[in-house]
Design a protein around this motif. Structure first.
Motif, mmCIF file in Angstrom:
data_model
loop_
_atom_site.group_PDB
_atom_site.id
_atom_site.type_symbol
_atom_site.label_atom_id
_atom_site.label_comp_id
_atom_site.label_asym_id
_atom_site.label_seq_id
_atom_site.Cartn_x
_atom_site.Cartn_y
_atom_site.Cartn_z
ATOM 1 N N VAL A 87 0.856 -1.186 0.000
ATOM 2 C CA VAL A 87 0.000 0.000 0.000
ATOM 3 C C VAL A 87 0.897 1.243 0.000
ATOM 4 N N LYS A 144 -1.915 -5.275 0.089
ATOM 5 C CA LYS A 144 -3.275 -5.614 -0.329
ATOM 6 C C LYS A 144 -3.202 -6.639 -1.450
ATOM 7 N N LEU A 168 -3.030 -12.160 -0.454
ATOM 8 C CA LEU A 168 -2.379 -11.846 0.823
ATOM 9 C C LEU A 168 -1.713 -13.058 1.480
#
Lengths: 266, 103, 222
Positions: A237, C58, C65
């Motif tokens: 992220v 993510k 994951l």
């Protein structure tokens, strides 16, 4: 007889291998980079970033001139060389990108979620990259001086070090799989040994950079993102803890080395 | 609108060195996008550099020149404070002109 | 006591700690398990890193994951120093048991030309790859093979002249298949991916790579 054959085989190997194999020196692109450095197109992004810094934008119609990158509101000169750092106002360790994102949100009202959920080189994340080009250029030639005395910096460093050796994903790779020894290459690409200060600095002080092969300017977040892609992990992220931890680890090991920002890569 | 160029011009011992970095995609017209469609050609065709009002360089560009082209050249003459103007025109008829003072 | 007297003493302690770190973990590792307290602190840090390796990522496309969770081998090898000999042996035994030997008992039948394509391609299994099928082996990322291919990596040993130098005894053929299927069976902390066990390559693809390494007509052996 057997011994003779062996010797002949070795002779043949040498004859084939010697003229065709490239040494590390021949396959390093320093000379090429030096030629490119004069007209580094990262300057085009820097110009755009400089403009963005003073342009009133976002729901609050404000500029970034009051953004505090660690050396006080509006101080850009030398700021990048001291990042990441612990910021008391957010209670967090932030790298240049997460700090700029914070400024864009607090000063201009541009939601961080838009950048985190966006794509590299597009929209607000693309604009953020130009701002990065502007800010890092003002640390060019300065020694990296990251202060790790704050407990949260020490913690991020320790986490970053663990992540560096964390083997996971479809191919069992960690950062150290490629960046753990001197003088190694993937195909023709030289790999800095990031377990050494010199190797860490080779990476940290040369990114962000303009990549000639695809005409793109890549920030350090972008660089790390692509490392993880090739490591075959899930997708990191944007500006997440793992990216900050690795940045602290690399930056702190680079202390004292001169920033070459913005870099230029093939 | 086309993005600005970065121009540097410096005079030394009667010779001026000009360095120009242009922001341009320089699409060749030979490449295809992910959907397999040809990306239309879009490249600079002409570049003109003027010292004050006198043309000191005119060049033809083409699709073989890289994205974000960089050009450096020298000419005899030019003094600190003189005007240096660079203009490019591309195959779509777009153009861009920027100027600097020689340092 | 004066300040001056304390300084050399403190220095000695630091040096001793540093030296202990060197012997136990190499110059780079923190002196983790030097004391029980430090060991517990390291375990707490380890747990937080495992947590971070999930929360900072993510799932995108085929890159899910579950890739962030380490198996026993990955976990044991996530340190600058490899585990002790006994642990290594135990891990290698477990990995050896995962190797699938050729279903027809025959190691041949591959096409070295197909093998060359697989060895050169480094594609596959990233979050930008559409499907987990038809991956490359990425061999040239780390190994020299065909001496005519100059763009060869150096992380692994050179495989130039593989069968010409090693022959094609049953032992070497079997070892090579096993190494291609699961490199961790021979060195638990090897840098090499587990191609067969990890479903990076299919049995057919591994057969092609065997031909690339062993066929006398393959450029690897020229």
């Amino acid at each position: 007889m057997k011994r003779k054959l062996m010797a002949a085989a070795i002779g043949v190997t040498a004859a084939f291998a010697a003229p065709l194999a490239f040494t590390s020196e021949e396959l390093n692109f320093d000379a090429y980079r030096q030629m490119l450095a004069d007209g580094n197109p990262a300057e085009l992004f820097e110009m755009e970033g400089e403009e963005l810094w003073v342009t009133a934008r976002g729901p609050k119609n404000a500029t970034l001139e009051q953004c505090d990158l660690g050396l006080g509101p509006g101080v850009v000169e030398g700021a990048a060389a001291q990042l990441p750092r612990y910021f008391a106002d957010t209670g967090k360790v932030q790298d240049l990108e997460s700090r700029l994102m914070h400024c864009m949100e607090t000063l201009q009202g541009i939601p961080s979620g838009e950048i985190i959920g966006g794509k590299f080189r597009q929209g607000e994340r693309g604009k953020l990259a130009s701002l990065v080009a502007y800010v890092v250029t003002h640390s060019k030639g300065k020694p990296i001086a990251v202060d790790v005395s704050h407990p949260k910096m020490q913690d991020m460093y320790a986490m970053g070090e663990k992540v560096f050796f964390y083997r996971t994903g479809a191919m069992d790779f960690s950062c150290a799989s490629c960046h753990g020894e001197d003088g190694k290459r993937i195909r023709a690409t030289h790999l800095p040994n990031i377990t050494t200060n010199k190797g860490a600095a080779e990476g940290w002080t040369s990114w962000p950079a303009y990549r000639v092969s695809n005409s793109q300017f890549w920030t350090f977040q972008h660089r790390l993102w692509d490392c993880f892609r090739q490591q075959r992990t899930a997708e990191p992220v944007f500006a997440s803890d793992v990216t900050i931890a690795l940045s602290v680890f690399l930056a702190a090991k680079s202390n004292g080395y001169e920033a070459q920002w913005p870099g230029v890569k093939r | 609108m086309a993005s600005p160029m970065r121009i540097r011009a410096a005079s030394k011992d009667g010779v001026t060195e000009v360095r120009v970095l242009m922001s341009h995609p320089m699409e060749t017209g030979q490449r295809k996008n992910a959907a397999g469609e040809v990306i239309p050609a879009h490249f600079i065709t002409e570049l003109t550099a003027k010292h004050n009002d006198k043309v000191v360089l005119s060049a033809e560009f083409g699709p073989s020149v890289s994205t974000n082209p960089y050009l450096a050249f020298k000419f005899n003459g030019g003094a600190k404070g003189d005007k240096m103007v660079v203009t490019w025109v591309d195959n779509k008829g777009e153009s861009r002109t920027d100027e600097v003072q020689i340092s | 006591m004066s300040k001056k007297a304390i300084a050399p003493l403190a220095l000695t302690v630091v040096l001793a700690a540093l030296l202990a770190g060197c012997v136990k973990h190499g110059h780079y590792a923190p002196g983790a398990s030097a004391t029980p307290a430090a060991g517990a602190a390291d375990q707490a840090l380890e747990a937080r890193v495992e947590e971070m390796m999930l929360t900072s990522f993510k799932a995108t496309g085929i890159a899910s994951l579950d890739r962030q969770v380490r198996d026993e081998v990955q976990k044991a090898c996530s340190s600058p120093v490899q585990p002790d000999a006994e642990t290594m042996r135990r891990l290698e035994e477990g990995q050896m048991a995962t190797i699938q030997w050729p279903s027809n008992g025959d190691f041949t039948g591959g096409d070295w030309k197909e093998g060359a394509r697989i060895a050169i391609s480094g594609r596959g299994l990233t979050w930008t790859d559409a499907s987990p099928d038809n991956n490359g082996g990425g061999c040239y990322n780390c190994h020299a093979m065909d001496p005519g291919e100059v763009s060869a990596g150096t992380i692994g040993p050179s495989l130039v002249g593989y069968a010409r130098l090693r022959g094609n005894s049953e032992e070497i053929v079997r070892y090579t298949w096993g190494k291609l299927w699961n490199a961790k069976a021979y060195n638990a902390c090897s840098n090499m991916p587990r191609n067969g066990y990890g479903k990076i390559l299919t049995e057919t693809q591994i057969r092609h790579l065997m031909a690339y390494l062993f066929d006398p007509a393959s450029p690897v052996n020229k």
